[in-house]
Design an enzyme around this catalytic site. Structure first.
Site, PDB file in Angstrom:
ATOM      1  N   GLU A 265      -7.494   6.618  10.197  1.00  0.00           N
ATOM      2  CA  GLU A 265      -7.919   7.332  11.404  1.00  0.00           C
ATOM      3  C   GLU A 265      -6.959   8.488  11.698  1.00  0.00           C
ATOM      4  OE1 GLU A 265      -9.394   3.042  11.929  1.00  0.00           O
ATOM      5  OE2 GLU A 265      -7.683   4.046  11.014  1.00  0.00           O
TER       6      GLU A 265
ATOM      7  N   LYS B 201     -11.208   4.677   2.334  1.00  0.00           N
ATOM      8  CA  LYS B 201     -10.239   3.941   1.515  1.00  0.00           C
ATOM      9  C   LYS B 201     -11.066   3.078   0.565  1.00  0.00           C
ATOM     10  CE  LYS B 201      -6.250   2.028   2.852  1.00  0.00           C
ATOM     11  NZ  LYS B 201      -5.293   1.121   3.527  1.00  0.00           N
TER      12      LYS B 201
ATOM     13  N   GLU C 157       0.827  -1.209   0.000  1.00  0.00           N
ATOM     14  CA  GLU C 157       0.000   0.000   0.000  1.00  0.00           C
ATOM     15  C   GLU C 157       0.862   1.259   0.000  1.00  0.00           C
ATOM     16  OE1 GLU C 157      -3.978  -0.542   2.366  1.00  0.00           O
ATOM     17  OE2 GLU C 157      -2.343  -1.447   3.515  1.00  0.00           O
TER      18      GLU C 157
ATOM     19  N   TYR D 261     -13.511  27.256  -0.136  1.00  0.00           N
ATOM     20  CA  TYR D 261     -13.439  25.823  -0.438  1.00  0.00           C
ATOM     21  C   TYR D 261     -12.091  25.423  -1.009  1.00  0.00           C
ATOM     22  CZ  TYR D 261     -18.503  26.774  -0.860  1.00  0.00           C
ATOM     23  OH  TYR D 261     -19.785  27.211  -0.679  1.00  0.00           O
TER      24      TYR D 261
END
Length: 115
Positions: free
Chosen positions: A71, A97, A20, A52
């Protein structure tokens, strides 16, 4: 009053699995901001609301810092937005994810933090 910035997409390198951090994966981030933008409603002036583009840039910066856990990423995003926009009364950050590496078919894994 609430501003929603939804489904911001990023390719990032978060994860516990070694592959990953090499190949990366696809992520979505959504943010809900509780803030008083009544001034912007009356004046049509950006100064009375949340920009934004700046929020997106803050999210992008945090998404580009590799972490093992989403997290941790969500917590950093929340902290960064709150530091840069003290007028935000409350915030919810969702980090997803997409297609996480599990032994099966899962569309996404999502964490939600509030502050």
């Amino acid at each position: 009053m609430k501003i929603l910035l939804e489904k911001m997409r990023f390719h990032a390198f978060h994860g516990v699995m070694p592959e990953e951090t090499i190949v990366g994966g696809e992520y979505e981030v959504s943010i809900a901001l509780d803030t008083d933008f009544s001034k912007a409603m009356e004046t049509d002036d950006l100064e009375g609301t949340i920009n934004y583009a700046i929020v997106f840039d803050l999210v992008r910066q945090e998404m580009h810092i590799p972490s093992k856990l989403i997290e941790h990423v969500a917590g950093r995003i929340m902290k960064s937005v709150k530091q840069n926009f003290p007028q935000v009364e409350a915030i919810e950050v969702r980090v997803s994810k997409l297609n996480p590496p599990v032994n099966g078919d899962m569309a996404q894994a999502t964490v939600v933090v509030n502050g």
